[in-house]
Design a protein around this motif. Structure first.
Motif, short mmCIF file in Angstrom:
data_model
loop_
_atom_site.label_atom_id
_atom_site.label_comp_id
_atom_site.label_asym_id
_atom_site.label_seq_id
_atom_site.Cartn_x
_atom_site.Cartn_y
_atom_site.Cartn_z
N UNK A 99 0.84 -1.20 0.00
CA UNK A 99 0.00 0.00 0.00
C UNK A 99 0.87 1.24 0.00
N UNK A 100 0.44 2.23 -0.76
CA UNK A 100 1.13 3.51 -0.78
C UNK A 100 0.61 4.38 0.36
N UNK A 101 1.51 4.87 1.16
CA UNK A 101 1.12 5.73 2.29
C UNK A 101 1.28 7.18 1.87
N UNK A 102 0.20 7.95 1.85
CA UNK A 102 0.28 9.35 1.42
C UNK A 102 1.24 10.16 2.29
N UNK A 103 2.00 11.03 1.65
CA UNK A 103 2.96 11.85 2.40
C UNK A 103 2.25 12.79 3.36
N UNK A 104 1.02 13.19 3.00
CA UNK A 104 0.27 14.06 3.91
C UNK A 104 -0.03 13.36 5.22
N UNK A 105 -0.32 12.06 5.14
CA UNK A 105 -0.57 11.29 6.36
C UNK A 105 0.70 11.20 7.20
N UNK A 106 1.82 10.94 6.54
CA UNK A 106 3.09 10.87 7.26
C UNK A 106 3.40 12.20 7.94
N UNK A 108 1.28 14.59 8.86
CA UNK A 108 0.37 14.86 9.98
C UNK A 108 0.74 14.03 11.21
N UNK A 109 1.07 12.76 10.98
CA UNK A 109 1.46 11.90 12.10
C UNK A 109 2.77 12.38 12.72
N UNK A 110 3.72 12.77 11.86
CA UNK A 110 5.01 13.26 12.36
C UNK A 110 4.82 14.56 13.13
N UNK A 111 3.88 15.39 12.68
CA UNK A 111 3.62 16.66 13.37
C UNK A 111 3.09 16.41 14.78
N UNK A 112 2.19 15.42 14.91
CA UNK A 112 1.67 15.09 16.24
C UNK A 112 2.78 14.56 17.15
N UNK A 113 3.62 13.71 16.59
CA UNK A 113 4.72 13.15 17.39
C UNK A 113 5.72 14.24 17.76
N UNK A 114 5.95 15.16 16.83
CA UNK A 114 6.91 16.24 17.08
C UNK A 114 6.41 17.14 18.20
N UNK A 115 5.10 17.39 18.21
CA UNK A 115 4.51 18.20 19.27
C UNK A 115 4.67 17.51 20.63
N UNK A 116 4.47 16.19 20.65
CA UNK A 116 4.66 15.43 21.89
C UNK A 116 6.12 15.45 22.31
N UNK A 117 7.02 15.39 21.34
CA UNK A 117 8.46 15.44 21.61
C UNK A 117 8.83 16.77 22.27
N UNK A 118 8.26 17.86 21.75
CA UNK A 118 8.51 19.17 22.33
C UNK A 118 7.94 19.27 23.75
N UNK A 119 6.78 18.64 23.95
CA UNK A 119 6.17 18.63 25.28
C UNK A 119 7.06 17.88 26.27
N UNK A 120 7.64 16.78 25.81
CA UNK A 120 8.55 16.01 26.67
C UNK A 120 9.78 16.84 27.03
N UNK A 151 5.96 5.30 11.12
CA UNK A 151 4.63 5.77 10.76
C UNK A 151 4.06 4.94 9.61
N UNK A 152 4.89 4.70 8.60
CA UNK A 152 4.45 3.91 7.45
C UNK A 152 4.10 2.49 7.87
N UNK A 153 4.95 1.91 8.71
CA UNK A 153 4.69 0.54 9.15
C UNK A 153 3.39 0.46 9.96
N UNK A 154 3.19 1.42 10.86
CA UNK A 154 1.99 1.39 11.69
C UNK A 154 0.74 1.56 10.85
N UNK A 155 0.81 2.39 9.81
CA UNK A 155 -0.33 2.58 8.93
C UNK A 155 -0.67 1.28 8.20
#
Length: 266
Positions: A99-106, A108-120, A151-155
């Motif tokens: 399956x092709x994973x859209x870059x927009x999904x990657x 968005x997911x990376x942005x959420x993780x990055x925000x959590x990283x900054x919170x940590x 992210x790609x693997x989890x998707x």
């Protein structure tokens, strides 16, 4: 190391990133971490006697307590195996999903993780102004490249799990979702968090997805042909942890360089 340190002390820990690290800018390089010791303890194992067993529970004897301990250890071993089993199943599912994973999904997911990283990082004591300096397109792009494979693997795993659940009519009982939701709220309240701000619908979807994945893994473990292989991993390292440490080290290095430039200008 931290051995022999006292509570409240800050000790310097030297770490060499593995040569196999994906980030070649840090692979094989030395890094220095300042670690503050928040708590310290020493484990003292008591002698198991009838008197000690009675203190645990009045009707217990030394032998019955030992039997309960053996059962608890067996249960823990089973749980550790289950984690490895589920990881192997996830890896296999991701490998067969085309399956092709859209870059927009990657993104968005990376942005959420990055925000959590900054919170940590804020929770670890970094000032808000310093964190703001780290939030820029270049740093996010590097972080996204690090997180993209996961992210790609989890998707792909999510797609496979959803399809298996649909085909095999695997459904999560509503009461299990509600129990898990309540457990999360109780835990948040115990930690002093305001549960009123919790997005119930979003949390429910995540809980249901997690429980569904476990049920699918159990289904596959029961009906699939699995070969168990025990591997000595003493020489392995946690690459994801190393990547995270590398990203944190790089962020601190950039912060130090900016601070030095400011001093030179002054």
């Amino acid at each position: 190391g931290l051995e022999g340190g006292k509570v409240g002390e800050t000790k310097t820990v030297n770490v060499r990133f593995p040569d196999a690290l994906k980030n070649k800018d840090l692979a094989g390089k030395d890094a220095i971490f300042d670690v503050t010791i928040l708590s310290a303890s020493k484990r003292i194992l008591p002698e198991i006697t009838d008197e000690f067993a009675a203190q645990v529970r009045p009707e217990l004897t030394a032998e019955s307590l030992k039997e309960e301990l053996r059962k608890a250890v067996d249960t823990q071993d089973a749980q550790e195996y289950m984690g490895a089993r589920n990881e192997a199943l996830a890896k296999a599912l991701a490998g067969i999903m085309d399956a092709e994973v859209p870059d927009t999904l990657v993104t968005n997911q990376a942005r959420e993780k990055y925000a959590m990283f900054m919170t940590d990082m804020r929770s670890s004591g970094m000032a808000d102004e310093d964190i703001k300096q780290l939030i820029n397109p270049e740093n996010f792009s590097k972080y996204k490249d690090i997180e993209k494979p996961d992210i790609v693997r989890d998707f792909k795993v999510s797609m496979a799990v959803d399809e298996i659940a649909r085909l095999e009519n695997i459904q999560v009982p509503a009461y299990q979702v509600e129990e898990q939701m309540q457990s999360l709220k109780d835990q948040a309240a115990k930690e002093g968090q305001n549960t009123d701000d919790m997005d119930d619908e979003k949390t429910r979807r995540k809980v249901e997805s997690t429980l569904e994945r476990r049920m699918v893994y159990d289904f596959l473990a029961e009906f699939a042909d699995l070969d168990v292989e025990y591997v000595d991993d003493n020489g392995d390292f946690d690459e994801n942890l190393m990547e995270k440490l590398a990203a944190e080290s790089l962020a601190r290095e950039q912060e130090a360089e900016k601070a030095a430039e400011v001093e030179e200008e002054a």
